[in-house]
Write an enzyme that holds these catalytic residues in place. Structure first.
Site, PDB file in Angstrom:
ATOM      1  N   GLY A  64       0.825  -1.201   0.000  1.00 24.92           N
ATOM      2  CA  GLY A  64       0.000   0.000   0.000  1.00 24.92           C
ATOM      3  C   GLY A  64       0.862   1.254   0.000  1.00 24.92           C
ATOM      4  O   GLY A  64       2.061   1.204   0.319  1.00 24.92           O
ATOM      5  N   GLY A 113      -0.235  -4.944   0.459  1.00 21.00           N
ATOM      6  CA  GLY A 113      -1.417  -4.695  -0.352  1.00 21.00           C
ATOM      7  C   GLY A 113      -1.370  -5.364  -1.704  1.00 21.00           C
ATOM      8  O   GLY A 113      -2.415  -5.649  -2.299  1.00 21.00           O
ATOM      9  N   GLU A 136       4.814  -6.650   6.880  1.00 18.17           N
ATOM     10  CA  GLU A 136       4.151  -6.081   8.058  1.00 18.17           C
ATOM     11  C   GLU A 136       4.256  -7.002   9.272  1.00 18.17           C
ATOM     12  O   GLU A 136       4.086  -6.587  10.416  1.00 18.17           O
ATOM     13  CB  GLU A 136       2.679  -5.778   7.751  1.00 18.17           C
ATOM     14  CG  GLU A 136       1.788  -6.981   7.495  1.00 18.17           C
ATOM     15  CD  GLU A 136       1.720  -7.379   6.031  1.00 18.17           C
ATOM     16  OE1 GLU A 136       0.725  -8.009   5.645  1.00 18.17           O
ATOM     17  OE2 GLU A 136       2.664  -7.056   5.293  1.00 18.17           O
ATOM     18  N   ASP A 144      -2.395  -8.473   7.158  1.00 18.89           N
ATOM     19  CA  ASP A 144      -3.701  -7.951   6.744  1.00 18.89           C
ATOM     20  C   ASP A 144      -4.003  -8.343   5.311  1.00 18.89           C
ATOM     21  O   ASP A 144      -3.445  -9.316   4.794  1.00 18.89           O
ATOM     22  CB  ASP A 144      -3.764  -6.443   6.950  1.00 18.89           C
ATOM     23  CG  ASP A 144      -2.804  -5.664   6.065  1.00 18.89           C
ATOM     24  OD1 ASP A 144      -3.027  -4.456   5.898  1.00 18.89           O
ATOM     25  OD2 ASP A 144      -1.840  -6.240   5.544  1.00 18.89           O
TER      26      ASP A 144
END
Length: 340
Positions: A64, A113, A136, A144
């Site tokens: 992201g 992402g 992450e 995520d």
């Protein structure tokens, strides 16, 4: 120049990320553009397949747009981050349950992402340069973009290993862990995409797929299963401490270097998501419904073997592409995912 190119070409809905200088980092506007495109194409009879790719050799999507999130947070706008993630996660779920083939070509880095938009489709292609990771995991953030589901479905205890270490996977490792389905040399991708545009037939990927180099993760699968078998973090660390292998020593070094809050958060999340994924799979089987849209992914009887992509039946006669997929008796999205 736009950061994303969305268009229809022949039988294919094409989505190309066009930020190669920024490693095709996913911005909020790009996220919304992808969602709008797949919503528009969902019931469009002219679109048989959706093809996701990216410009540049270095990355499909390296994550992201953290710079955008950082700046808005620094300016005191915390609602932007909340909205970004809510909309991004909704997009990930839509890609996962899309009723048409979603084909991603992931060269170079695919992280964060990028995993969310590239690894939840029905047909996931990697090549020689592919490197997939969830970095992450090293800074205290629970994986995520639907990463917990992918990790829970990895063979043996590989999900725990990847989730706790954030290890980077090469193309063969990606196939072994179940984050992709096909290894196809990257010089063949343009011709394959042209064929998809012409006939919308995803079966060409089965014919083009080749055997990747040996997987390093496959080589250590048994050791990973042993090291991460205990049901508590204290026992896992104890298992590492008595192991004399170089792999165990390097892994323990990585775990201790990462964020200290990563251990309990990721471990708890892994256990919960594994149980949920198992229950979800059982429900899908009862309903003769198939995870990941209507496309069946068959797992080898060997726990650590790469997944292979199988189909229900080949199209016959003049049936339009897509009509041979088994219909779902009810929507088959993970119980913890939202689609609003």
């Amino acid at each position: 120049m736009s950061d994303i190119d969305v268009r229809k070409t022949g039988r294919a809905g094409r989505i190309t990320l066009t930020r190669p200088k920024a490693l095709n980092a996913l911005s909020y506007d790009m996220c919304i553009a992808i969602e709008k495109a797949i919503d528009d194409w969902r019931d469009d009879p002219e679109v048989a397949v959706v093809v996701l790719d990216a410009e540049g050799e270095k990355a499909f999507c390296a994550g992201g747009d953290v710079a955008q999130l950082y700046q808005t947070g620094k300016d005191g706008d915390f609602d932007f981050a909340r909205q970004f993630w809510a909309d991004e996660y909704r997009l990930n779920n839509k890609l996962h349950s899309y009723p048409k083939p979603v084909i991603s070509f992931m060269q170079g880095f695919t992280m964060g992402g990028g995993v969310g938009i590239g690894c939840h489709g029905s047909h996931r292609v990697v090549g020689e340069s592919s490197k997939i990771a969830m970095p992450e995991c090293g800074i205290g953030l629970v994986p995520d973009v639907g990463g917990t589901l992918l990790l829970a479905q990895a063979p043996g205890r590989m999900g725990e290993y990847l989730g706790l270490t954030g290890a980077r996977m090469g193309p063969a490792d990606v196939l072994h862990a179940g984050f992709a389905d096909y290894f196809i040399p990257e010089d063949q991708w343009p011709a394959l995409i042209a064929q998809l545009e012409e006939n919308g037939d995803p079966f060409i990927l089965d014919r083009a797929a080749t055997t990747p180099p040996p997987s390093k993760l496959a080589e250590v699968q048994d050791e990973v299963d042993h090291l991460f078998a205990p049901e508590s973090l204290a026992k896992i660390e104890a298992t590492f401490s008595i192991s004399e292998s170089a792999f165990a020593a390097e892994t323990l070094k990585t775990l201790r270097r990462n964020s200290p809050c990563r251990w309990p958060a990721r471990w708890k999340c892994s256990a919960v998501c594994a149980a949920r994924a198992s229950a979800w799979s059982r429900r899908c089987n009862r309903n003769t419904a198939l995870p990941r849209g209507h496309w069946k992914k068959a797992t080898s009887s060997k726990a650590c073997a790469p997944r292979s992509s199988t189909r229900i039946a080949a199209p016959t006669g003049n049936m339009p592409i897509g009509t041979y997929r088994r219909p779902m008796s009810k929507p088959c999205s993970p119980p913890w995912a939202t689609t609003n």
